[in-house]
Enzyme design. Structure first.
Site, PDB file in Angstrom:
ATOM      1  N   GLU A   1      -5.025   3.507  -8.219  1.00  0.00           N
ATOM      2  CA  GLU A   1      -6.301   4.366  -7.717  1.00  0.00           C
ATOM      3  C   GLU A   1      -6.216   5.522  -8.323  1.00  0.00           C
ATOM      4  O   GLU A   1      -5.488   6.543  -7.983  1.00  0.00           O
ATOM      5  CB  GLU A   1      -6.286   4.369  -6.105  1.00  0.00           C
ATOM      6  CG  GLU A   1      -7.726   4.861  -5.884  1.00  0.00           C
ATOM      7  CD  GLU A   1      -8.026   5.103  -4.413  1.00  0.00           C
ATOM      8  OE1 GLU A   1      -8.808   5.818  -3.926  1.00  0.00           O
ATOM      9  OE2 GLU A   1      -7.313   4.536  -3.614  1.00  0.00           O
TER      10      GLU A   1
ATOM     11  N   HIS B   1      -1.300  10.823  -2.767  1.00  0.00           N
ATOM     12  CA  HIS B   1      -2.445  10.473  -2.235  1.00  0.00           C
ATOM     13  C   HIS B   1      -3.405  11.721  -2.078  1.00  0.00           C
ATOM     14  O   HIS B   1      -4.641  11.763  -2.419  1.00  0.00           O
ATOM     15  CB  HIS B   1      -2.492   9.703  -1.015  1.00  0.00           C
ATOM     16  CG  HIS B   1      -3.821   9.297  -0.510  1.00  0.00           C
ATOM     17  ND1 HIS B   1      -4.426  10.266   0.588  1.00  0.00           N
ATOM     18  CD2 HIS B   1      -4.783   8.315  -0.438  1.00  0.00           C
ATOM     19  CE1 HIS B   1      -5.525   9.780   0.753  1.00  0.00           C
ATOM     20  NE2 HIS B   1      -5.567   8.542   0.278  1.00  0.00           N
TER      21      HIS B   1
ATOM     22  N   GLU C   1       0.615  -0.714  -4.701  1.00  0.00           N
ATOM     23  CA  GLU C   1      -0.582   0.131  -5.090  1.00  0.00           C
ATOM     24  C   GLU C   1      -0.126   1.509  -4.977  1.00  0.00           C
ATOM     25  O   GLU C   1       0.744   1.857  -4.064  1.00  0.00           O
ATOM     26  CB  GLU C   1      -1.440  -0.042  -3.880  1.00  0.00           C
ATOM     27  CG  GLU C   1      -2.817   0.398  -3.886  1.00  0.00           C
ATOM     28  CD  GLU C   1      -2.797   2.075  -3.092  1.00  0.00           C
ATOM     29  OE1 GLU C   1      -3.838   2.601  -3.225  1.00  0.00           O
ATOM     30  OE2 GLU C   1      -1.850   2.464  -2.273  1.00  0.00           O
TER      31      GLU C   1
ATOM     32  N   ASP D   1      -1.616   6.003  -5.586  1.00  0.00           N
ATOM     33  CA  ASP D   1      -2.718   6.783  -5.993  1.00  0.00           C
ATOM     34  C   ASP D   1      -2.267   7.692  -6.998  1.00  0.00           C
ATOM     35  O   ASP D   1      -0.991   8.009  -7.147  1.00  0.00           O
ATOM     36  CB  ASP D   1      -3.124   7.663  -4.621  1.00  0.00           C
ATOM     37  CG  ASP D   1      -3.714   6.854  -3.460  1.00  0.00           C
ATOM     38  OD1 ASP D   1      -4.711   6.067  -3.588  1.00  0.00           O
ATOM     39  OD2 ASP D   1      -2.890   6.500  -2.728  1.00  0.00           O
TER      40      ASP D   1
ATOM     41  N   HIS E   1       0.699  -1.216   0.069  1.00  0.00           N
ATOM     42  CA  HIS E   1       0.084   0.072   0.113  1.00  0.00           C
ATOM     43  C   HIS E   1       0.769   1.326  -0.071  1.00  0.00           C
ATOM     44  O   HIS E   1       1.505   1.487   1.197  1.00  0.00           O
ATOM     45  CB  HIS E   1      -0.912   0.134   1.285  1.00  0.00           C
ATOM     46  CG  HIS E   1      -1.856   1.281   1.257  1.00  0.00           C
ATOM     47  ND1 HIS E   1      -1.996   1.833   2.377  1.00  0.00           N
ATOM     48  CD2 HIS E   1      -2.863   1.485   0.392  1.00  0.00           C
ATOM     49  CE1 HIS E   1      -3.085   2.995   2.049  1.00  0.00           C
ATOM     50  NE2 HIS E   1      -3.532   2.561   0.815  1.00  0.00           N
TER      51      HIS E   1
END
Length: 263
Positions: free
Chosen positions: A127, A50, A35, A37, A8
């Site tokens: 994301e 993020h 992962e 953003d 993450h």
């Protein structure tokens, strides 16, 4: 079959999130996916950040969407994580390139090059953040970038995630074979989303939601959708995911998850 371990924002428990240092560390410890953003700068670059603002991770005013990449590249995105580091005479010298803003292109190339060198498949879970002043341009530019690397097919080592159902519909139109993950933060949202998500869409609930609503986890697991869960950092949460047949756990502590799964 055990779940995929996804780092993450990189190995973000120990190292500043979204920095190249955090992702290299995650690769070194054996994370099977990374992962991130993604946001869009004022001059059209996709960067891995993020927050909408820069206050927390770069300790300055301003928003990502209002700044150009060259300006973001001057900022330190790592010192906030270990603010006393520069006072430690025994701390190793830092490579500043590892602590600057990371572009989506650079992260894609890092994963591609690592996979080619190691012979080990590593995936990306990207994301897209909403709301944003640029709306659907984020997904458009992301799909264009993935297309450059041939990463839009069903077997591509990438999936796109979002809390925005509209954003994922946009991705599906632009790249019909690309895997998408509908993220869910609140239990009440599933009753609506369950009627509109595509049959092949992956569902991404938060671990807190699954803890607070045990029946919901079983309903999602029984819906036929693959489930990827965030953010799984504890043994008890991993056990819950294993009981539900979760296919991927997204963790700040990928090394801890790999250790637990190896027991």
């Amino acid at each position: 079959m055990r779940p995929q371990v996804v780092a993450h924002r990189g190995a973000s428990h120990e190292i500043a999130e979204h920095t190249l240092a955090a992702y290299v560390a995650a690769l070194d410890i054996g994370a099977e996916a990374l992962e991130c953003d993604v946001r869009l700068t004022a001059d059209g670059h996709l960067v891995c950040v993020h927050d909408r603002t820069l206050r927390r991770t770069a300790q300055t005013r301003g928003t990502v969407s209002s700044m150009e990449l060259a300006d973001l590249a001057q900022l330190d995105f790592a010192s906030w994580k270990n603010p006393w580091n520069e006072l430690d005479d025994e701390a190793p010298d830092r490579d500043e390139a590892l602590d600057r803003v990371l572009t989506m292109r650079h992260l894609i190339e890092t994963v591609r090059d690592y996979s080619e060198r190691s012979g080990r498949r590593v995936e990306l879970a990207i994301e897209t953040k909403h709301p944003t002043r640029y709306g659907g341009l984020v997904e458009k530019l992301l799909v264009e970038l993935l297309t450059e690397y041939g990463w839009t097919g069903r077997d591509a080592p990438v999936r796109v995630m979002s809390f925005s159902h509209t954003a994922l519909q946009r991705v599906e139109r632009l790249a019909p074979e690309l895997r998408v993950v509908q993220l869910i933060e609140r239990a009440r949202n599933w009753s609506v989303l369950s009627r509109v998500v595509g049959p092949d869409w992956i569902i991404g609930p938060g671990i807190r939601m699954l803890r607070d609503h045990p029946k919901l986890g079983r309903r999602i697991a029984g819906s036929g959708h693959e489930m990827h869960v965030w953010t799984v950092n504890k043994k008890s949460d991993l056990k819950l995911c294993l009981d539900l047949g979760v296919k991927a756990v997204i963790s700040d502590r990928p090394d801890h998850m790999l250790e637990l799964l190896g027991e």
